[in-house]
Scaffold this motif. Structure first.
Motif, PDB file in Angstrom:
ATOM      1  N   SER A  37      -7.847 -58.779  55.278  1.00 20.10           N
ATOM      2  CA  SER A  37      -8.355 -58.650  56.649  1.00 20.10           C
ATOM      3  C   SER A  37      -9.515 -59.623  56.842  1.00 20.10           C
ATOM      4  CB  SER A  37      -8.854 -57.220  56.894  1.00 20.10           C
ATOM      5  OG  SER A  37      -9.996 -56.969  56.101  1.00 20.10           O
ATOM      6  N   LEU A  38      -9.932 -59.779  58.076  1.00 22.52           N
ATOM      7  CA  LEU A  38     -11.078 -60.646  58.361  1.00 22.52           C
ATOM      8  C   LEU A  38     -12.316 -60.154  57.623  1.00 22.52           C
ATOM      9  CD1 LEU A  38     -12.580 -62.918  59.777  1.00 22.52           C
ATOM     10  CD2 LEU A  38     -12.724 -61.459  61.814  1.00 22.52           C
ATOM     11  N   GLU A  39     -12.531 -58.855  57.607  1.00 21.84           N
ATOM     12  CA  GLU A  39     -13.711 -58.301  56.933  1.00 21.84           C
ATOM     13  C   GLU A  39     -13.674 -58.584  55.433  1.00 21.84           C
ATOM     14  OE1 GLU A  39     -11.763 -56.597  59.111  1.00 21.84           O
ATOM     15  OE2 GLU A  39     -13.155 -56.791  60.789  1.00 21.84           O
ATOM     16  N   GLU A  40     -12.501 -58.432  54.824  1.00 20.15           N
ATOM     17  CA  GLU A  40     -12.369 -58.726  53.395  1.00 20.15           C
ATOM     18  C   GLU A  40     -12.573 -60.216  53.135  1.00 20.15           C
ATOM     19  OE1 GLU A  40      -9.223 -55.201  52.198  1.00 20.15           O
ATOM     20  OE2 GLU A  40      -8.459 -57.066  53.076  1.00 20.15           O
ATOM     21  N   PHE A  41     -12.022 -61.047  53.994  1.00 20.32           N
ATOM     22  CA  PHE A  41     -12.166 -62.501  53.882  1.00 20.32           C
ATOM     23  C   PHE A  41     -13.640 -62.897  53.958  1.00 20.32           C
ATOM     24  CE2 PHE A  41     -12.205 -66.707  56.015  1.00 20.32           C
ATOM     25  CZ  PHE A  41     -11.483 -67.451  55.093  1.00 20.32           C
ATOM     26  N   ALA A  42     -14.332 -62.391  54.968  1.00 20.06           N
ATOM     27  CA  ALA A  42     -15.751 -62.724  55.137  1.00 20.06           C
ATOM     28  C   ALA A  42     -16.578 -62.196  53.976  1.00 20.06           C
ATOM     29  CB  ALA A  42     -16.266 -62.166  56.466  1.00 20.06           C
ATOM     30  N   GLY A  43     -16.267 -61.013  53.487  1.00 20.64           N
ATOM     31  CA  GLY A  43     -16.994 -60.452  52.354  1.00 20.64           C
ATOM     32  C   GLY A  43     -16.788 -61.245  51.083  1.00 20.64           C
TER      33      GLY A  43
ATOM     34  N   MET B   5     -21.335 -60.865  60.572  1.00 26.87           N
ATOM     35  CA  MET B   5     -20.961 -61.748  59.484  1.00 26.87           C
ATOM     36  C   MET B   5     -19.509 -62.197  59.636  1.00 26.87           C
ATOM     37  SD  MET B   5     -20.668 -61.026  55.380  1.00 26.87           S
ATOM     38  CE  MET B   5     -20.397 -59.304  55.571  1.00 26.87           C
ATOM     39  N   ALA B   6     -18.598 -61.281  59.912  1.00 27.27           N
ATOM     40  CA  ALA B   6     -17.187 -61.635  60.009  1.00 27.27           C
ATOM     41  C   ALA B   6     -16.939 -62.660  61.111  1.00 27.27           C
ATOM     42  CB  ALA B   6     -16.342 -60.390  60.241  1.00 27.27           C
ATOM     43  N   ASP B   7     -17.707 -62.608  62.177  1.00 23.87           N
ATOM     44  CA  ASP B   7     -17.528 -63.554  63.275  1.00 23.87           C
ATOM     45  C   ASP B   7     -17.729 -64.998  62.827  1.00 23.87           C
ATOM     46  OD1 ASP B   7     -16.960 -61.503  64.991  1.00 23.87           O
ATOM     47  OD2 ASP B   7     -18.971 -61.407  65.828  1.00 23.87           O
ATOM     48  N   ASP B   8     -18.589 -65.197  61.827  1.00 27.93           N
ATOM     49  CA  ASP B   8     -18.850 -66.535  61.310  1.00 27.93           C
ATOM     50  C   ASP B   8     -17.587 -67.172  60.723  1.00 27.93           C
ATOM     51  OD1 ASP B   8     -21.492 -66.135  61.995  1.00 27.93           O
ATOM     52  OD2 ASP B   8     -22.112 -65.651  59.960  1.00 27.93           O
ATOM     53  N   TYR B   9     -16.660 -66.361  60.265  1.00 30.83           N
ATOM     54  CA  TYR B   9     -15.460 -66.853  59.593  1.00 30.83           C
ATOM     55  C   TYR B   9     -14.191 -66.640  60.414  1.00 30.83           C
ATOM     56  CZ  TYR B   9     -18.816 -66.880  55.877  1.00 30.83           C
ATOM     57  OH  TYR B   9     -19.931 -67.111  55.145  1.00 30.83           O
ATOM     58  N   ALA B  10     -14.324 -66.121  61.620  1.00 33.95           N
ATOM     59  CA  ALA B  10     -13.162 -65.770  62.435  1.00 33.95           C
ATOM     60  C   ALA B  10     -12.278 -66.975  62.746  1.00 33.95           C
ATOM     61  CB  ALA B  10     -13.599 -65.084  63.722  1.00 33.95           C
ATOM     62  N   THR B  11     -12.852 -68.109  63.045  1.00 32.38           N
ATOM     63  CA  THR B  11     -12.055 -69.294  63.380  1.00 32.38           C
ATOM     64  C   THR B  11     -11.224 -69.739  62.188  1.00 32.38           C
ATOM     65  OG1 THR B  11     -13.666 -69.992  65.024  1.00 32.38           O
ATOM     66  CG2 THR B  11     -12.148 -71.672  64.217  1.00 32.38           C
ATOM     67  N   THR B  12     -11.829 -69.827  61.036  1.00 39.63           N
ATOM     68  CA  THR B  12     -11.100 -70.209  59.821  1.00 39.63           C
ATOM     69  C   THR B  12     -10.019 -69.190  59.521  1.00 39.63           C
ATOM     70  OG1 THR B  12     -13.051 -71.305  58.929  1.00 39.63           O
ATOM     71  CG2 THR B  12     -11.317 -70.715  57.359  1.00 39.63           C
ATOM     72  N   PHE B  13     -10.355 -67.908  59.643  1.00 38.67           N
ATOM     73  CA  PHE B  13      -9.393 -66.849  59.377  1.00 38.67           C
ATOM     74  C   PHE B  13      -8.185 -66.969  60.304  1.00 38.67           C
ATOM     75  CE2 PHE B  13      -7.571 -62.646  59.803  1.00 38.67           C
ATOM     76  CZ  PHE B  13      -7.475 -62.234  58.487  1.00 38.67           C
ATOM     77  N   ARG B  14      -8.409 -67.221  61.574  1.00 35.84           N
ATOM     78  CA  ARG B  14      -7.305 -67.340  62.532  1.00 35.84           C
ATOM     79  C   ARG B  14      -6.377 -68.500  62.178  1.00 35.84           C
ATOM     80  NH1 ARG B  14     -11.259 -65.696  66.282  1.00 35.84           N
ATOM     81  NH2 ARG B  14     -11.705 -67.829  66.890  1.00 35.84           N
ATOM     82  N   ILE B  15      -6.911 -69.564  61.622  1.00 35.69           N
ATOM     83  CA  ILE B  15      -6.079 -70.695  61.192  1.00 35.69           C
ATOM     84  C   ILE B  15      -5.169 -70.266  60.037  1.00 35.69           C
ATOM     85  CG2 ILE B  15      -6.126 -72.965  60.063  1.00 35.69           C
ATOM     86  CD1 ILE B  15      -8.753 -73.455  61.710  1.00 35.69           C
ATOM     87  N   LEU B  16      -5.705 -69.479  59.125  1.00 29.39           N
ATOM     88  CA  LEU B  16      -4.935 -69.023  57.969  1.00 29.39           C
ATOM     89  C   LEU B  16      -3.930 -67.940  58.347  1.00 29.39           C
ATOM     90  CD1 LEU B  16      -7.835 -68.822  55.375  1.00 29.39           C
ATOM     91  CD2 LEU B  16      -6.228 -70.692  55.742  1.00 29.39           C
ATOM     92  N   ASP B  17      -4.253 -67.148  59.338  1.00 28.63           N
ATOM     93  CA  ASP B  17      -3.402 -66.044  59.799  1.00 28.63           C
ATOM     94  C   ASP B  17      -2.345 -66.594  60.757  1.00 28.63           C
ATOM     95  OD1 ASP B  17      -2.342 -63.598  60.551  1.00 28.63           O
ATOM     96  OD2 ASP B  17      -3.990 -63.141  61.927  1.00 28.63           O
ATOM     97  N   VAL B  18      -1.348 -67.241  60.200  1.00 33.89           N
ATOM     98  CA  VAL B  18      -0.353 -67.979  60.974  1.00 33.89           C
ATOM     99  C   VAL B  18       0.378 -67.092  61.985  1.00 33.89           C
ATOM    100  CG1 VAL B  18       1.769 -69.346  60.818  1.00 33.89           C
ATOM    101  CG2 VAL B  18      -0.047 -69.665  59.135  1.00 33.89           C
ATOM    102  N   ASP B  19       0.721 -65.867  61.608  1.00 35.78           N
ATOM    103  CA  ASP B  19       1.489 -65.021  62.525  1.00 35.78           C
ATOM    104  C   ASP B  19       0.608 -64.231  63.492  1.00 35.78           C
ATOM    105  OD1 ASP B  19       0.491 -62.951  60.954  1.00 35.78           O
ATOM    106  OD2 ASP B  19       2.431 -62.389  60.121  1.00 35.78           O
TER     107      ASP B  19
END
Length: 66
Positions: free
Chosen positions: A57-63, A1-15
């Motif tokens: 985290s990515l997991e929290e974001f995806a959840g 599930m988290a992989d589905d949102y990884a690209t969006t998350f990486r954009i938000l995770d600037v550092d």
């Protein structure tokens, strides 16, 4: 599930540290034309942050998205 949102998350995770911080949330909202205070960003993060570390985290974001 988290992989589905990884690209969006990486954009938000600037550092690139694997977490979305108050600073990153504040900047995101400014870019979106909806500026918020750091306090409001911290409150938004707290609604998503399951482990209480003050970061998303990515997991929290995806959840949260699901």
């Amino acid at each position: 599930m988290a992989d589905d949102y990884a690209t969006t998350f990486r954009i938000l995770d600037v550092d690139g540290d694997g977490l979305i911080s108050v600073t990153e949330m504040t900047r995101l909202m400014e870019v979106l034309g909806q500026p918020i205070t750091p306090e409001a960003a911290a409150q938004a993060i707290a609604r998503i942050d399951r482990d209480g570390d003050g970061l998303i985290s990515l997991e929290e974001f995806a959840g949260y998205i699901n």
